[in-house]
Structure formats: C-alpha cells, structure tokens
Write a protein that holds these residues in place. Structure first.
Motif, PDB file in Angstrom:
ATOM      1  N   THR A 107      -1.954   0.963  -8.217  1.00 26.48           N
ATOM      2  CA  THR A 107      -1.352  -0.088  -7.390  1.00 26.48           C
ATOM      3  C   THR A 107      -0.418   0.489  -6.338  1.00 26.48           C
ATOM      4  OG1 THR A 107       0.411  -0.319  -9.037  1.00 26.48           O
ATOM      5  CG2 THR A 107      -1.463  -1.837  -9.206  1.00 26.48           C
ATOM      6  N   LEU A 108      -0.472   1.796  -6.177  1.00 22.00           N
ATOM      7  CA  LEU A 108       0.461   2.448  -5.267  1.00 22.00           C
ATOM      8  C   LEU A 108      -0.213   2.993  -4.016  1.00 22.00           C
ATOM      9  CD1 LEU A 108       3.248   3.634  -4.652  1.00 22.00           C
ATOM     10  CD2 LEU A 108       2.681   5.566  -6.137  1.00 22.00           C
ATOM     11  N   VAL A 109      -1.324   3.676  -4.203  1.00 23.21           N
ATOM     12  CA  VAL A 109      -1.919   4.390  -3.073  1.00 23.21           C
ATOM     13  C   VAL A 109      -2.775   3.475  -2.175  1.00 23.21           C
ATOM     14  CG1 VAL A 109      -3.365   6.334  -2.402  1.00 23.21           C
ATOM     15  CG2 VAL A 109      -1.769   6.580  -4.320  1.00 23.21           C
ATOM     16  N   PRO A 110      -3.619   2.601  -2.721  1.00 20.93           N
ATOM     17  CA  PRO A 110      -4.361   1.699  -1.816  1.00 20.93           C
ATOM     18  C   PRO A 110      -3.400   0.801  -1.037  1.00 20.93           C
ATOM     19  CG  PRO A 110      -5.355   1.699  -4.011  1.00 20.93           C
ATOM     20  CD  PRO A 110      -4.026   2.402  -4.133  1.00 20.93           C
ATOM     21  N   ASP A 111      -3.805   0.424   0.165  1.00 19.60           N
ATOM     22  CA  ASP A 111      -2.873  -0.292   1.052  1.00 19.60           C
ATOM     23  C   ASP A 111      -2.860  -1.797   0.795  1.00 19.60           C
ATOM     24  OD1 ASP A 111      -0.947  -0.347   2.994  1.00 19.60           O
ATOM     25  OD2 ASP A 111      -2.363  -0.417   4.674  1.00 19.60           O
ATOM     26  N   HIS A 112      -3.708  -2.267  -0.122  1.00 17.92           N
ATOM     27  CA  HIS A 112      -3.835  -3.703  -0.366  1.00 17.92           C
ATOM     28  C   HIS A 112      -3.886  -3.942  -1.868  1.00 17.92           C
ATOM     29  CE1 HIS A 112      -6.643  -7.471  -0.253  1.00 17.92           C
ATOM     30  NE2 HIS A 112      -5.376  -7.839  -0.251  1.00 17.92           N
ATOM     31  N   HIS A 113      -2.917  -4.710  -2.364  1.00 18.24           N
ATOM     32  CA  HIS A 113      -2.867  -4.992  -3.804  1.00 18.24           C
ATOM     33  C   HIS A 113      -3.043  -6.490  -4.019  1.00 18.24           C
ATOM     34  CE1 HIS A 113      -0.218  -4.965  -7.750  1.00 18.24           C
ATOM     35  NE2 HIS A 113      -1.492  -5.180  -8.015  1.00 18.24           N
ATOM     36  N   VAL A 162       6.016   0.216   4.210  1.00 16.04           N
ATOM     37  CA  VAL A 162       6.239   1.640   4.392  1.00 16.04           C
ATOM     38  C   VAL A 162       5.202   2.379   3.546  1.00 16.04           C
ATOM     39  CG1 VAL A 162       7.965   3.454   4.648  1.00 16.04           C
ATOM     40  CG2 VAL A 162       8.689   1.081   4.606  1.00 16.04           C
ATOM     41  N   HIS A 163       5.567   2.836   2.342  1.00 15.86           N
ATOM     42  CA  HIS A 163       4.634   3.702   1.617  1.00 15.86           C
ATOM     43  C   HIS A 163       3.754   2.969   0.618  1.00 15.86           C
ATOM     44  CE1 HIS A 163       6.677   6.913   3.545  1.00 15.86           C
ATOM     45  NE2 HIS A 163       7.837   6.525   3.035  1.00 15.86           N
ATOM     46  N   GLY A 164       4.290   1.954  -0.013  1.00 17.85           N
ATOM     47  CA  GLY A 164       3.477   1.219  -0.971  1.00 17.85           C
ATOM     48  C   GLY A 164       2.500   0.318  -0.225  1.00 17.85           C
ATOM     49  N   PRO A 165       1.711  -0.470  -0.997  1.00 18.05           N
ATOM     50  CA  PRO A 165       0.765  -1.377  -0.349  1.00 18.05           C
ATOM     51  C   PRO A 165       1.463  -2.289   0.653  1.00 18.05           C
ATOM     52  CG  PRO A 165       0.366  -1.293  -2.708  1.00 18.05           C
ATOM     53  CD  PRO A 165       1.626  -0.521  -2.459  1.00 18.05           C
ATOM     54  N   ARG A 166       0.918  -2.332   1.863  1.00 14.34           N
ATOM     55  CA  ARG A 166       1.584  -3.142   2.885  1.00 14.34           C
ATOM     56  C   ARG A 166       1.166  -4.598   2.808  1.00 14.34           C
ATOM     57  NH1 ARG A 166       0.869   0.818   7.974  1.00 14.34           N
ATOM     58  NH2 ARG A 166      -1.143   1.094   6.948  1.00 14.34           N
ATOM     59  N   THR A 167       0.073  -4.855   2.103  1.00 10.04           N
ATOM     60  CA  THR A 167      -0.331  -6.249   1.906  1.00 10.04           C
ATOM     61  C   THR A 167      -0.375  -6.530   0.407  1.00 10.04           C
ATOM     62  OG1 THR A 167      -1.705  -6.079   3.882  1.00 10.04           O
ATOM     63  CG2 THR A 167      -2.067  -7.980   2.458  1.00 10.04           C
ATOM     64  N   LEU A 168       0.356  -7.561   0.013  1.00  9.45           N
ATOM     65  CA  LEU A 168       0.377  -7.969  -1.401  1.00  9.45           C
ATOM     66  C   LEU A 168      -0.100  -9.406  -1.490  1.00  9.45           C
ATOM     67  CD1 LEU A 168       1.194  -7.532  -4.401  1.00  9.45           C
ATOM     68  CD2 LEU A 168       3.483  -8.338  -3.780  1.00  9.45           C
ATOM     69  N   ASP A 169      -1.281  -9.587  -2.081  1.00 12.65           N
ATOM     70  CA  ASP A 169      -1.786 -10.936  -2.369  1.00 12.65           C
ATOM     71  C   ASP A 169      -1.502 -11.241  -3.824  1.00 12.65           C
ATOM     72  OD1 ASP A 169      -3.145 -12.100  -0.010  1.00 12.65           O
ATOM     73  OD2 ASP A 169      -4.408 -10.292  -0.129  1.00 12.65           O
ATOM     74  N   VAL A 170      -0.891 -12.387  -4.082  1.00 15.55           N
ATOM     75  CA  VAL A 170      -0.624 -12.792  -5.467  1.00 15.55           C
ATOM     76  C   VAL A 170      -1.403 -14.074  -5.745  1.00 15.55           C
ATOM     77  CG1 VAL A 170       1.123 -13.440  -7.153  1.00 15.55           C
ATOM     78  CG2 VAL A 170       1.677 -11.790  -5.349  1.00 15.55           C
ATOM     79  N   VAL A 171      -2.205 -14.034  -6.790  1.00 14.47           N
ATOM     80  CA  VAL A 171      -2.979 -15.208  -7.179  1.00 14.47           C
ATOM     81  C   VAL A 171      -2.327 -15.835  -8.404  1.00 14.47           C
ATOM     82  CG1 VAL A 171      -5.213 -16.081  -7.949  1.00 14.47           C
ATOM     83  CG2 VAL A 171      -5.104 -14.197  -6.280  1.00 14.47           C
ATOM     84  N   LEU A 172      -1.856 -17.060  -8.238  1.00  5.74           N
ATOM     85  CA  LEU A 172      -1.266 -17.789  -9.364  1.00  5.74           C
ATOM     86  C   LEU A 172      -2.374 -18.606 -10.012  1.00  5.74           C
ATOM     87  CD1 LEU A 172       2.120 -18.928  -7.774  1.00  5.74           C
ATOM     88  CD2 LEU A 172       1.621 -16.872  -9.113  1.00  5.74           C
ATOM     89  N   ALA A 200       6.690 -15.626  -1.615  1.00  2.00           N
ATOM     90  CA  ALA A 200       6.362 -15.838  -0.195  1.00  2.00           C
ATOM     91  C   ALA A 200       7.544 -15.465   0.694  1.00  2.00           C
ATOM     92  CB  ALA A 200       5.961 -17.297   0.024  1.00  2.00           C
ATOM     93  N   ASP A 201       8.756 -15.718   0.201  1.00  2.00           N
ATOM     94  CA  ASP A 201       9.950 -15.410   0.977  1.00  2.00           C
ATOM     95  C   ASP A 201      10.028 -13.925   1.302  1.00  2.00           C
ATOM     96  OD1 ASP A 201      12.283 -16.153   2.266  1.00  2.00           O
ATOM     97  OD2 ASP A 201      13.537 -15.778   0.498  1.00  2.00           O
ATOM     98  N   TYR A 202       9.509 -13.092   0.405  1.00  8.14           N
ATOM     99  CA  TYR A 202       9.495 -11.651   0.666  1.00  8.14           C
ATOM    100  C   TYR A 202       8.115 -11.174   1.120  1.00  8.14           C
ATOM    101  CZ  TYR A 202      14.297 -11.259  -1.002  1.00  8.14           C
ATOM    102  OH  TYR A 202      15.662 -11.374  -1.138  1.00  8.14           O
ATOM    103  N   ARG A 203       7.390 -12.070   1.761  1.00  7.77           N
ATOM    104  CA  ARG A 203       6.167 -11.718   2.501  1.00  7.77           C
ATOM    105  C   ARG A 203       4.977 -11.334   1.631  1.00  7.77           C
ATOM    106  NH1 ARG A 203       9.424 -13.657   5.089  1.00  7.77           N
ATOM    107  NH2 ARG A 203      10.331 -13.022   7.072  1.00  7.77           N
ATOM    108  N   ALA A 204       4.985 -11.765   0.383  1.00  7.14           N
ATOM    109  CA  ALA A 204       3.742 -11.698  -0.372  1.00  7.14           C
ATOM    110  C   ALA A 204       2.914 -12.921   0.037  1.00  7.14           C
ATOM    111  CB  ALA A 204       4.020 -11.713  -1.862  1.00  7.14           C
ATOM    112  N   HIS A 205       1.577 -12.785   0.003  1.00  9.13           N
ATOM    113  CA  HIS A 205       0.715 -13.930   0.292  1.00  9.13           C
ATOM    114  C   HIS A 205       0.373 -14.577  -1.047  1.00  9.13           C
ATOM    115  CE1 HIS A 205       0.492 -12.362   4.307  1.00  9.13           C
ATOM    116  NE2 HIS A 205      -0.001 -11.216   3.854  1.00  9.13           N
ATOM    117  N   VAL A 206       0.734 -15.830  -1.198  1.00  5.73           N
ATOM    118  CA  VAL A 206       0.573 -16.496  -2.486  1.00  5.73           C
ATOM    119  C   VAL A 206      -0.607 -17.461  -2.430  1.00  5.73           C
ATOM    120  CG1 VAL A 206       1.701 -17.938  -4.229  1.00  5.73           C
ATOM    121  CG2 VAL A 206       3.039 -16.289  -2.893  1.00  5.73           C
ATOM    122  N   HIS A 207      -1.454 -17.385  -3.447  1.00  6.80           N
ATOM    123  CA  HIS A 207      -2.630 -18.260  -3.543  1.00  6.80           C
ATOM    124  C   HIS A 207      -2.640 -18.876  -4.930  1.00  6.80           C
ATOM    125  CE1 HIS A 207      -3.910 -15.762  -0.103  1.00  6.80           C
ATOM    126  NE2 HIS A 207      -3.471 -14.759  -0.848  1.00  6.80           N
TER     127      HIS A 207
END
Lengths: 505, 212, 256
Positions: free
Chosen positions: B147-153, B200-210, B50-57
């Motif tokens: 996991t590189l080209v789509p904007d949402h991972h 920038v170039h990789g997915p700009r939104t990263l959702d992580v499901v724990l 979360a500190d590096y702006r991933a959304h954690v669930h």
C-alpha cells in the motif's frame, strides 16, 4: 551537540540580524500565523482538551518518575520481538554505534526519516566522517540538506524558506545529490512536492539501511511509533533491510492505551490535523520475525541519554522531558516569529529550545547562556503546550543558574541596589522626588548600557512632577469630598506632542 | 561499567529525592460523538476522510466488484497489486487489468511494485473521528510495501464490522505486535510555508469504499 | 470596605496617574482606600532576571506591609501575577533549600488577597458600569500576565463597554505580547522593539486615539515607541478611563 552549531553568537546578536531581514520576517509571519489559527480550530473540536492535556501531563510525569523501570521493560520487549537494543550515554557514543551498525552491513549510504534526536547528535556529519552518506527524505529536511542550511523549526525545518527560494534550491542543487529537478519547475507547492517525490524515489528503492527516530516507544509492548505526513517515513521504515532507530530515553510511554491520549493531541498541536496522514507502528521484527518478509530483517534501537539524565535531576527543569516535539510553542511564540529559528543555535528552536538546549548542553557557551533570556515570558507557549510544560517557569529557573555564573557582576550589583532601595522606602521616596524635580534635565535618549538599549527604539519616559506617594500625602490631608478631578491635580507643565485633536480639551 | 548501567544509575540518582507524581486520571471522552448511532459514525468517517482529500464511495456487497472495476478504470490502471486473502470476487469485473499477486513464495519487490498502478486492500478498522484507516498486514491487506509504492490505493471498509468512533475505541481492538499502518488521507506535506498540499511519497490517490 | 492600594513601583515613580485614578475611582465607588507607605516593589524585575534571593526580602516586606488588609488592590496585572504565581514558588524553593517556612507562609498569607483592579471591580464589588465617561476611540491591549496568568478574560472589556461615549475598537492580534517583558526589553532590544512596533501598528490600524492597557509597564514601552514615531496615539491606563466622568473628564498632560 552537532558541530554545526559551534561558536554561534548569543541570541540577541543573531536575532538582531533576523529582525532586519524583511523576507525572513515575512516568511515566518505567514507560516506561523497560518498554523496558529488552524491549530486553534483543530483543538477547539475536542471539548475535553483540558482533560486530555492533564492526562498527558500525568502520564509523562509518571513515566519520568519510573523511567528506569519502563526502559528495562521496553528493552526486554524489543529484544524478545527480535530487535537489538543499544544504550548511548552521549552523542559521540550514539554516533559510533550507528556508524558501526551501518559499516557492518557493508553499505555506504542510508536514508533517513526526519528525527530531532539525530539532528541533536549531529549524526549526518558523523556518518560522513565514517564514509557514509545520509540522505534526508523529509521534504523540509531535504530542502535544508540541499541548501547546505540549518533547520529552523522542529516540524518544518525549512520554514524560513518560501516557495520561491525552495524552487531555486531544487533547481540549483538537486542534480548534485541525484536526480535533477524537472525542467521548468514552478514554485507551486504541489510541483515542488512532485519534484521531491521523483528525486527521492530512486533512493528509497535502492536503500538497504534506514535511520529513524521515534515519536513514542511503548514499554509494555516494545512498540515504536513514527508519526509523519509524506510517506517518506513509511518508505524508510518498510523498504530497507536494516532499520536503526535513535530515540531519546524520555520518549517511552508505559502502555499501549497511552497512545489514545498522545495520538489525539500530537497531530492537532503539530500540523493542526485531526490525524496526520501516516503513522507506522512496529514491534521488533513483527510476529513472524524476519521470515514474514514485511519490513526490515534487522532492527536496532539506540536509546540516547546525551544530557537527559542531567535534566531529569532538576526538580523544575525535568518537566521539559515531557516534550513531544509538536512545535505548537514555536508557532505561537512572538520572539520566535521575529528572531527565527537559527538564532537559538541548536536544532531545538523557539521556547522549547530555550529551555531544552541549556539543560542538554549546559549554559557554558555564549549562546546557551543567552537562551533562557530569549523570552518576554508572555506565556503563550505554556498555554498551547499539550503536555503543560510551564516554559516561563523553567526559563526563570534557568536564568537563576545563568545569573549565578561569572560575568554578571554589574547586573547583580544593580539588582542588589534596587532591592536595597525597595527595602528602604524613605530613601526610595527621596530618590523619586529628586528624579521628578530634575526631570527637565532628563534626555529622551541615552547612549549606553540598558538605558541605551531601551532608547534604541523608544523614548525614555517623562517623569512626573511628583511621585504618587507625594500626591497621596496631600490627598490624605484633604477632607473626603465629592467627586474630584482625576489625575490632573496640577496643570500640564510641558508642551504636548501633536496627537489626536479630540484628546485636547 | 556499560553505558546501559551508567544511564540506569544516573536515572536512579536523579530521581532519588523525587516525589511520586499525581496518578493518571483518564476522564477525557471515550468518544466525541454518540457511539450507538452507527449511521452517524459512518457518516462522520466519510466526512473526515473526504476532508483530507480521500475519495469516498459507498456501495453494497453486490455492487463492490463493479465499483472497484470502475475506480481502477477511472485511474487508468493497467495493473493492480493483490494481497493474499483478498476475496477473489472483489476484482472479478476488473477486465483488462493485470492482477499482480503478492504471496509468501514469490514476494513482490519494491522495484516491481513501482511499476504497478494500483493496489486494492481491505483494512483492520477505521476511526471515524480522525478519518483514519488502520491496516495490520492481515488477510486482504498484505505486507506494508503493497500500500506504499503504488500511486493509487483503494481501501475497502466493511462498515458493519470495522468502523469505530474514536481512538480510545480503536486501540484495544488492535494487536500492537503486528505491523500497523494508520492512513488518514493521501500522502501530504505541510513543509512549504506550513500550508498543506497532498501528494508526496505515498499513494497520491486514496479511494475508500465504505461497504454497507 | 477598606482596602490597601498596592500602587507598584512603576506607577509610584514614573506613572502616578494610574495610581491616582485608582484611588479616585475606588473612593467614588465607596471604597475606603489606604496606601501603606512602607510598600515599594513586588520584586518582579529581580525575580524574572534570575535573582530570586534578592526578591525574598521584598516578599517578606510585601506580606508585612499588607498584613491587615482583606484586599490588596493593584492596577497592574503583572505585579498581581508576580505575587499570586511566583511568591508561592519562592516560598516552596526556600523550603526545599531548608531555609525555613517564613517565605512560604508569607506567600500563602498574601497571595490570595492580592487582586488586580478589574478583578476587584467585577468580582468583589460586582460592578461593570462604574459611571465613567470617556468620549474617545479606544482599543485595548490585554497584557500577557493579566490575560494568561490571572485569566482576566473579558473583565476589562466589560468595564470599557460600559463607559459612556467610549467607542471600543477591537485590537487585531490582541493576545500577542507587546515585547516589553521587563529586562527582556533591554537584553533583547531588537526583538522587543520589533514586537512593540507590530503592536503599535496594530493599534493604529484600528483608528483608535487611545491605546488602553491595565499594565503600565507594557504601556511605558509602547508609549516610548509611540512618541519616538510621533504616532497619533496615546497610551492610557484603564484606571484613568474608568476614573473619568463628565464632571471630571480625563485630560492629557504632564503626569500628575
């Protein structure tokens, strides 16, 4: 090294201009101070930093001591994993190898991951001569390339530009290289990053050949490692059919386990992050070879010497080959902060550049001979270096080499005279007494030579009424006594400048 | 003489008189947190992501399909790339989202993926101290391009089996011959005034499901 | 206890007040101070400018002059660092060049006995309150060689905090170099001056009347900048502050 740096002036001349550029000074001060404080916090999180640093230093020293063995092991592993290894003795050979590899693909453009080694050898210019356009894809490298500029920092090559200048470069120059900047582009960093994303995406999607460097190469596995933030590295390392990596021979590490040290301190030293956003590791063409469809179908590793073996031969200088290009030394360097990166006349600015460039290129040119002196020897660089390169020690070592070159006759004579005087304390004492006795005649400034350089910005010191050793003879003769007055055995003989009122009794 | 031989000769000559350096001592920590407190390690992972702006669930296995459906919907995704080996149940509730499967017979091109909104994957492991996800292109993860080209991972971490505390714990569990991608938060850059901005170039939104 | 004072060439010829104050202070603390008159310079200017071989006679002289003293006390962090850090290097290089053991032995004998003044006070004498009185606002610049090579740490600040009526003000960016750097100041005058100007500005921003340091070479450079600007600030060596008492207060004025 790259022709872009031919005929650069000596460091003091280039730095003079930089110290007078208020905007540059402000940009550098802001950026270096921001990262300096963040780095200290990121490092402070690890209470075993000293142990990591010592392990890192020793791993590198062991690697360098047996570099031939590890390079051969690396070559064998990369080759057996489907890669092709090339050896380049110098920049010209490396450039020729890369140009021929690109030509063999039939392509006329390549995308590039930010790489110090390819900056060092001037690959982009060499490819241009061979009819190949190289597109830089790192945001800061893009800014430098679009602005027809030179890099001024290892990690952030456009550190000398602020957001407003970057916006102007994007608006004016992007259209010449491809997709123009969006209408109404602001100078918000997020908007600038978005503009770079849009501009480069079409290049990534059509690129057939990529050129990279590598942060680490693992001898025991043949694995290459690229550490990055933006994802441009992943794009270049994953999408094209052909990947060419140009890597200095000193970038090899013996074991996979060694990464547990270097991946802990590289990001913290570099961008002050616990971990950089993206790290890509690949071994040749992967377990399935070209058939698995994941990543390039052809991989070439170009191992670059270009002066490194000369550096390796120098007992004191070889420690510079431990460098992992984190740039922590630049960010704490008070000289870099005020002189800027361009004054160093190479892609390697700052303290590490001042010890690396003269070893890779020699000290023949004016700028290279001036680099070992581009430091006050304050030691801040050594303190933050994660692999404990004693940069001040190497600077002084290189100064000795430069001082032995022709052109230092006057300085050598002055130093010899000083040593003679210090070897003859009676003469020294007489000289001191004469200087003190004639002090009323001494000017506050002098026009020429070292004294002239001193008095550009400072008054000359006022000499005392007598040197210490004269006072000592008198003091010695005094009977041991109760507390005596300190330092004012004679009343003031010259008027005082108007300073703090309290200081006048 | 080839350049290879010349370079090797020069190295050997340069080192002819060099002493053997001190041996490597690895007395740094294996981890900076108590590794047997698994819940704390997972909390640390969540905090650092979360500190590096991933959304954690966080969710349980039965809740996962619903959560993934909601994350895709919240992002406005109309299509999702699906790596080979992703459990079919995971996307069972993602109604109205086009599945775009990648398989060896018909691999997705980068151009095709550029038109896909999201990608859902698992991972090989996650490193708590650095907030890092490691993908090794195994089942449920797929080729690196996915996991590189789509904007949402959206990345699912099985916390019981896939979370380690530190780098020294992570490296022995990874196979270096596989293509590895380490991900610590969404794409970011510090290139403008050395200030970090995400995206920038990789997915700009990263959702992580724990996954508990 | 009998110790030798290594005054340093700069203090001897240009800024004797610091050396005089060191003598007064140590004598007040019951230390017997000797000044072997055959001493001169540690050779730092030659060494750091690239003239190692011209430094060697001075290494031998230093070792000879101070041979019999258990401690050689010097009010200069950079000269102490020169002896402790660089003399062993000079010895090792001479040995590597097959020029004998004499320099290495000289360095090994002398280096461990050379202590900077605040190290001597805090570590050897075990005092931080030296009975000083200095009723002024002071900010302290920790010079680089003392800070990073010797690792003086909080010793100078602990000594200053114990001075009666002294108001100690924190210097912003204290750990940053002042830009002196020996011949750096004349080989790179513009960068040196830019660094010095920033240091003076930082000191002025504290509202201090006195910019204190434990290295007179740095203070010489900063004092030259202060006087050029006619800035309301004085540079004073730490030894002078510690030597000052209520009965024999510190006084500005022409040096010695």
């Amino acid at each position: 090294m790259s022709s872009a740096y031919l005929g650069m002036p000596a460091f003091p001349q280039a730095a003079k201009a930089a110290t007078q550029d208020a905007r540059l000074r402000a940009n550098l001060r802001r950026a270096t101070h921001t990262i300096r404080d963040k780095r200290a916090r990121a490092v402070g999180e690890l209470d075993d930093w000293a142990a990591l640093r010592e392990a890192g230093r020793r791993i590198k020293d062991q690697t360098l001591r047996h570099l031939d063995v590890y390079l051969l092991q690396l070559e064998e592993r990369v080759t057996s994993a489907g890669g092709t290894v090339h050896w380049a003795a110098d920049a010209a050979e490396a450039n020729r190898i890369v140009a021929e590899l690109v030509r063999a693909t039939g392509e006329s453009e390549v995308v590039k991951v930010k790489s110090m080694a390819t900056q060092e050898i001037g690959l982009n210019e060499a490819l241009a001569e061979a009819g190949v356009t190289a597109y830089e894809t790192d945001l800061a490298e893009l800014i430098v390339q679009l602005g027809d500029d030179l890099p001024s920092h290892i990690l952030v090559p456009a550190i000398h530009r602020n957001r407003g200048e970057i916006r102007d470069i994007f608006v004016e120059r992007m259209a010449r290289w491809g997709r123009p900047a969006p209408e109404g582009l602001t100078d918000r960093p997020a908007d600038l990053a978005e503009a770079a994303r849009l501009h480069l995406r079409e290049k990534f999607l059509r690129a057939k050949v990529a050129v990279s460097g590598a942060n680490f190469m693992i001898a025991e596995t043949g694995t290459l490692v690229v550490v990055e933030s933006e994802g441009n590295g992943r794009m270049c390392l994953t999408l094209p059919q052909t990947l060419i990596s140009v890597v200095g021979i000193e970038k090899v590490l013996p074991t996979w386990q060694d990464l547990e040290v270097f991946l802990q301190f590289l990001p913290r030293s570099s961008t002050a992050e616990r971990m950089n956003p993206y790290t890509t590791m690949w071994t040749g063409l992967g377990p399935g070879g070209a058939a698995d469809g994941d990543g390039p179908r052809a991989f070439h590793l170009v191992l670059l010497d270009n002066g490194r073996t000369d550096t390796l031969a120098d007992e004191i200088g070889r420690q510079v080959l431990r460098c992992i290009r984190c740039s922590a030394c630049l960010n704490v360097c008070p000289v870099y902060e005020r002189a800027g990166g361009h004054a160093y006349g190479s892609p390697y600015p700052g303290p590490i550049g001042a010890v690396l460039t003269p070893q890779l290129r020699g000290t023949g040119s004016e700028v290279d001979a001036s680099l070992p002196f581009a430091s006050s020897l304050c030691g801040a660089c050594y303190e933050v270096c994660p692999v404990a390169i004693d940069i001040p020690e190497v600077l002084v070592h290189l100064r000795e080499q430069v001082a032995a070159q022709p052109g230092h006759a006057a300085e050598r004579a002055a130093m010899r005279a000083a040593t003679w005087l210090f070897e003859h304390p009676a003469a020294l004492a007489a000289a001191e007494r004469t200087a003190s006795a004639t002090r009323a005649l001494h000017p506050r400034t002098l026009p020429l030579g070292p004294a002239g350089a001193w008095t550009q910005a400072r008054d000359l010191p006022r000499l005392p009424a007598e040197p210490f050793r004269t006072w000592w003879k008198r003091h010695r003769a005094e009977p041991p006594a109760a507390p005596q007055s300190t330092g004012t055995s004679q009343p003031p003989t010259t008027p005082q400048p108007p300073t703090t009122p309290e200081s006048t009794p | 003489m080839t350049s290879r031989d010349a370079i090797l000769d020069r190295i050997r000559a340069a080192l002819a008189a060099a002493p053997e350096p001190e041996p490597v001592v690895r007395d740094y920590r294996v981890a900076h947190v108590p590794v047997d407190d698994h819940a704390a390690v997972v909390d640390l992972l969540a905090g650092n992501l979360a500190d590096y702006r991933a959304h954690v669930h966080r969710c349980t296995e039965p809740e996962l399909p619903g959560l993934l459906a909601r994350l895709l919907a919240d992002h406005g995704s109309r299509s999702v790339a699906v790596p080979p080996g992703l459990p079919a149940s995971w996307l069972a509730q993602a109604d109205g989202v086009e599945r775009v499967p990648d398989d060896a017979e018909a691999p997705l091109t980068a151009q095709r993926l550029d038109g896909v909104d999201s990608v859902v994957t698992g991972c090989r492991l996650a490193i708590a101290e650095t907030g890092t996800l490691v993908l090794d292109a195994g089942p449920g993860q797929g080729r690196r391009v996915l996991t590189l080209v789509p904007d949402h991972h959206v990345c699912v971490v099985d916390t019981a089996r896939q979370v380690v505390a530190s780098l020294p714990q992570a490296l022995p569990r990874l196979d270096p011959t596989r293509p590895l991608t380490w991900i610590s938060g969404p794409s970011a850059t510090s290139d403008i005034e050395l200030d970090r901005v995400e995206g920038v170039h990789g997915p700009r939104t990263l959702d992580v499901v724990l996954l508990a | 206890m009998r110790v030798a004072l290594f005054a340093t060439c700069v203090n001897d010829a240009v800024l004797p007040r610091a050396a005089i104050a060191t003598v007064r202070l140590l004598e007040r603390l019951g230390v017997e101070v000797d000044f072997p008159e055959q001493q001169s310079c540690c050779g730092q200017p030659q060494f750091n400018t690239g003239y190692r071989l011209l430094t060697e006679p001075l290494v031998l002289r230093m070792a000879r002059v101070f041979e019999t003293y258990p401690y050689v006390v010097t009010p200069s962090g950079s000269c102490a660092a020169m002896v402790r850090d660089n003399y062993p290097r000079i010895g090792a290089k001479a040995r590597a060049e097959d020029r004998g053991e004499e320099l290495a032995e000289a360095a090994a004998s002398l280096a461990p006995r050379v202590v900077e003044l605040t190290e001597f006070l805090v570590d050897v004498l075990g005092v931080t309150d030296v009975g000083a009185h200095f009723p002024h606002r002071v900010t302290y610049h920790p010079s680089c060689h003392g800070l990073r090579v010797l690792g003086l740490g909080t010793r100078p600040l602990a000594l200053l905090r114990a001075v009666k009526d002294l108001e100690l003000l924190e210097l912003p960016g204290a750990e940053e170099c002042c830009g002196f750097g020996g011949t750096f100041a004349v080989k790179n005058p513009d960068v040196s001056a830019a660094m010095g100007a920033d240091k003076v500005a930082a000191a002025l921003s504290t509202g201090a009347q006195v910019l204190c340091g434990a290295d007179n070479s740095c203070l010489l450079h900063l004092d030259g900048m202060v006087r050029r600007r006619h800035a309301p600030l004085r540079t004073v060596h730490l030894a002078e502050i510690l030597a000052a008492t209520e009965t024999t207060p510190w006084r500005p004025g022409s040096p010695a």
